[in-house]
Design an enzyme around this catalytic site. Structure first.
Site, PDB file in Angstrom:
ATOM      1  N   ARG A 151      11.989  -3.998  -1.526  1.00  0.00           N
ATOM      2  CA  ARG A 151      13.350  -3.476  -1.435  1.00  0.00           C
ATOM      3  C   ARG A 151      13.364  -2.141  -0.703  1.00  0.00           C
ATOM      4  O   ARG A 151      14.157  -1.919   0.210  1.00  0.00           O
ATOM      5  CB  ARG A 151      13.934  -3.287  -2.843  1.00  0.00           C
ATOM      6  CG  ARG A 151      14.210  -4.549  -3.615  1.00  0.00           C
ATOM      7  CD  ARG A 151      14.756  -4.220  -5.002  1.00  0.00           C
ATOM      8  NE  ARG A 151      13.804  -3.482  -5.818  1.00  0.00           N
ATOM      9  CZ  ARG A 151      13.145  -3.994  -6.840  1.00  0.00           C
ATOM     10  NH1 ARG A 151      13.327  -5.245  -7.179  1.00  0.00           N
ATOM     11  NH2 ARG A 151      12.309  -3.263  -7.545  1.00  0.00           N
ATOM     12  N   ASP A 164       2.943  -7.673   5.772  1.00  0.00           N
ATOM     13  CA  ASP A 164       3.280  -8.198   4.450  1.00  0.00           C
ATOM     14  C   ASP A 164       2.874  -9.663   4.422  1.00  0.00           C
ATOM     15  O   ASP A 164       3.460 -10.478   5.142  1.00  0.00           O
ATOM     16  CB  ASP A 164       4.775  -8.056   4.174  1.00  0.00           C
ATOM     17  CG  ASP A 164       5.143  -8.399   2.732  1.00  0.00           C
ATOM     18  OD1 ASP A 164       4.559  -9.355   2.184  1.00  0.00           O
ATOM     19  OD2 ASP A 164       6.010  -7.721   2.164  1.00  0.00           O
ATOM     20  N   ALA A 183       5.279   5.215  -2.556  1.00  0.00           N
ATOM     21  CA  ALA A 183       5.215   3.984  -3.352  1.00  0.00           C
ATOM     22  C   ALA A 183       4.302   4.158  -4.564  1.00  0.00           C
ATOM     23  O   ALA A 183       4.770   4.419  -5.676  1.00  0.00           O
ATOM     24  CB  ALA A 183       4.749   2.816  -2.484  1.00  0.00           C
ATOM     25  N   ARG A 184       2.986   4.059  -4.334  1.00  0.00           N
ATOM     26  CA  ARG A 184       2.030   4.083  -5.440  1.00  0.00           C
ATOM     27  C   ARG A 184       0.701   4.619  -4.918  1.00  0.00           C
ATOM     28  O   ARG A 184       0.226   4.194  -3.862  1.00  0.00           O
ATOM     29  CB  ARG A 184       1.814   2.671  -6.002  1.00  0.00           C
ATOM     30  CG  ARG A 184       3.070   2.069  -6.599  1.00  0.00           C
ATOM     31  CD  ARG A 184       3.051   0.562  -6.574  1.00  0.00           C
ATOM     32  NE  ARG A 184       4.268   0.008  -7.168  1.00  0.00           N
ATOM     33  CZ  ARG A 184       5.385  -0.253  -6.494  1.00  0.00           C
ATOM     34  NH1 ARG A 184       5.445  -0.004  -5.195  1.00  0.00           N
ATOM     35  NH2 ARG A 184       6.434  -0.764  -7.114  1.00  0.00           N
ATOM     36  N   ASP A 203       4.220  11.483  -2.359  1.00  0.00           N
ATOM     37  CA  ASP A 203       5.029  11.697  -3.555  1.00  0.00           C
ATOM     38  C   ASP A 203       4.331  11.156  -4.804  1.00  0.00           C
ATOM     39  O   ASP A 203       4.814  11.368  -5.914  1.00  0.00           O
ATOM     40  CB  ASP A 203       6.398  11.017  -3.390  1.00  0.00           C
ATOM     41  CG  ASP A 203       7.349  11.310  -4.537  1.00  0.00           C
ATOM     42  OD1 ASP A 203       7.576  12.504  -4.825  1.00  0.00           O
ATOM     43  OD2 ASP A 203       7.868  10.350  -5.155  1.00  0.00           O
ATOM     44  N   GLU A 217      -1.241  12.428 -12.425  1.00  0.00           N
ATOM     45  CA  GLU A 217       0.040  13.117 -12.466  1.00  0.00           C
ATOM     46  C   GLU A 217       0.265  13.686 -13.859  1.00  0.00           C
ATOM     47  O   GLU A 217       0.105  12.951 -14.841  1.00  0.00           O
ATOM     48  CB  GLU A 217       1.177  12.170 -12.075  1.00  0.00           C
ATOM     49  CG  GLU A 217       1.068  11.678 -10.634  1.00  0.00           C
ATOM     50  CD  GLU A 217       2.228  10.776 -10.215  1.00  0.00           C
ATOM     51  OE1 GLU A 217       3.171  10.568 -11.027  1.00  0.00           O
ATOM     52  OE2 GLU A 217       2.198  10.274  -9.079  1.00  0.00           O
ATOM     53  N   HIS A 237       6.443  13.355  -7.336  1.00  0.00           N
ATOM     54  CA  HIS A 237       6.904  12.029  -7.757  1.00  0.00           C
ATOM     55  C   HIS A 237       8.399  12.063  -8.096  1.00  0.00           C
ATOM     56  O   HIS A 237       8.821  11.618  -9.169  1.00  0.00           O
ATOM     57  CB  HIS A 237       6.094  11.520  -8.954  1.00  0.00           C
ATOM     58  CG  HIS A 237       6.093  10.021  -9.055  1.00  0.00           C
ATOM     59  ND1 HIS A 237       5.080   9.311  -9.633  1.00  0.00           N
ATOM     60  CD2 HIS A 237       7.000   9.089  -8.644  1.00  0.00           C
ATOM     61  CE1 HIS A 237       5.347   8.012  -9.576  1.00  0.00           C
ATOM     62  NE2 HIS A 237       6.511   7.855  -8.979  1.00  0.00           N
ATOM     63  N   ALA A 251      12.798   9.117  -6.081  1.00  0.00           N
ATOM     64  CA  ALA A 251      13.923   8.297  -6.522  1.00  0.00           C
ATOM     65  C   ALA A 251      15.006   9.094  -7.238  1.00  0.00           C
ATOM     66  O   ALA A 251      16.039   8.531  -7.603  1.00  0.00           O
ATOM     67  CB  ALA A 251      13.425   7.195  -7.460  1.00  0.00           C
TER      68      ALA A 251
END
Length: 365
Positions: free
Chosen positions: A195, A215, A275-276, A299, A304, A323, A326
């Site tokens: 997304r 992908d 993302a991760r 990020d 963390e 982080h 969002a």
């Protein structure tokens, strides 16, 4: 104290004052008011469910609010779940295993305000016929915009200039940086058509970026429909000035970018990760960044909060944020709206729009 409380008079589900002129929300015909436990900290609740969003939540449900989310334990949650038909979750909720679900015989829907439900959803929920939904779609635009901001910052060498001036470098020294580039015509590689990956792709294409995508779930026709070329990971890394990561957390994506892959990036390339940290071998990334050959904007991190002595903090070619990609006002509100919409669909017997199946859970981050 952790427990169920009602919002104060004149306040929405977030516990913040409502303007008196806001008209009441009318319940939908045919809907029932499910008993709903909202396991979301008060500060986040105010962001997810402000004003009319909070009004809708408290109108369509019989809501019990858990205030001290940080102190929530399994022992705290169990008695609150005894009558719950709907559970609204946020980050840090305990794993919903058989022992805890035994205390929630009426539970039929778990609605997560975030994206990934992997940390707390277990197969036991699906085995008991409990539906799971999530609000990840509400986060996509916010994270994509941060990824775009990172992209532009790296192209224009903003982190290096900023670090030099903050460190007290002389003006002529601070002016020194690798060549800078515009996004127009820039080769940009997107790893993962999630997304957020698609939202980012739309943004960079709108600014004239030349986009390729990696992908394994896409066909060439799928990629073409997104306005991108489908390429292998190695081709994407070697041919992109900016590489943006938007892939899920899966066994096969663990350290998708290691020392070999990072070495494929051209001199002067930039890596964007909103993302991760799972996707990148952090030690290999630190080693590559320490050479000054590439830049990065990050990020997410393996640990963390990021330790104050972590080497990433000292590198002048790295842009760091804690982080928070969002965390926009609009994004948080969208997440809350999605959750309330899903509860309304459940209460009126309609199909959910963001349901998570066991198969989707296995293939998502």
């Amino acid at each position: 104290m952790t427990g169920s409380v009602e919002p104060p008079p004149g306040a929405g589900a977030g516990g913040v004052p409502r303007p008196p002129a806001v008209p009441p929300v009318t319940p939908l015909p045919g809907a029932h008011r499910p008993v709903t436990v909202v396991s979301v900290s008060a500060p986040l609740r105010a962001q997810f469910f402000p004003d009319r969003v909070g009004d809708r939540l408290t109108t369509v449900t019989d809501a019990a609010l858990i205030d001290d989310h940080a102190a929530l334990t399994r022992a705290d949650l169990a008695p609150l779940l005894a009558r719950a038909e709907v559970l609204v979750t946020s980050w840090g909720v305990p794993r919903l295993d058989a022992a805890l679900l035994d205390r929630a015989p009426a539970l039929r829907l778990v609605a997560h305000t975030g994206a990934s439900v992997k940390p707390f959803v277990t197969p036991e929920l699906f085995a008991r016929g409990i539906t799971v939904t999530q609000a990840g779609q509400g986060m996509a635009r916010s994270v994509a915009e941060v990824a775009l901001a990172f992209t532009l910052a790296l192209l224009h060498q903003t982190p290096r200039f900023d670090h030099a001036l903050h460190a007290g470098a002389g003006w002529s020294r601070a002016e020194q940086a690798p060549p800078r580039h515009e996004i127009l015509g820039c080769p940009i590689g997107v790893v993962g058509a999630s997304r957020t990956g698609r939202a980012y792709l739309d943004l960079v294409r709108a600014l004239g970026g030349d986009v390729s995508v990696y992908d394994p779930t896409l066909t060439r026709a799928n990629a073409a429909a997104l306005g991108a070329r489908l390429v292998s990971l190695d081709e994407l890394l070697a041919g992109s000035r900016i590489v943006a990561l938007h892939a899920p957390t899966l066994p096969e994506t663990r350290h998708l970018l290691g020392a070999r892959e990072l070495a494929l990036l051209p001199d002067g390339a930039g890596l964007v990760n909103t993302a991760r940290s799972w996707l990148v071998d952090e030690a290999a990334l630190v080693a590559e960044l320490s050479r000054g050959r590439i830049d990065a904007a990050l990020d997410v991190f393996d640990e963390e909060p990021l330790p104050t002595g972590h080497p990433l903090r000292a590198l002048p070619n790295v842009l760091l944020t804690p982080h928070q990609a969002a965390g926009t006002v609009q994004g948080r509100r969208r997440q809350g709206e999605i959750v309330v919409d899903e509860i309304v669909r459940y209460a009126t017997g309609r199909p959910l729009s963001h349901a998570v199946t066991p198969e989707m859970l296995a293939r998502s981050g």
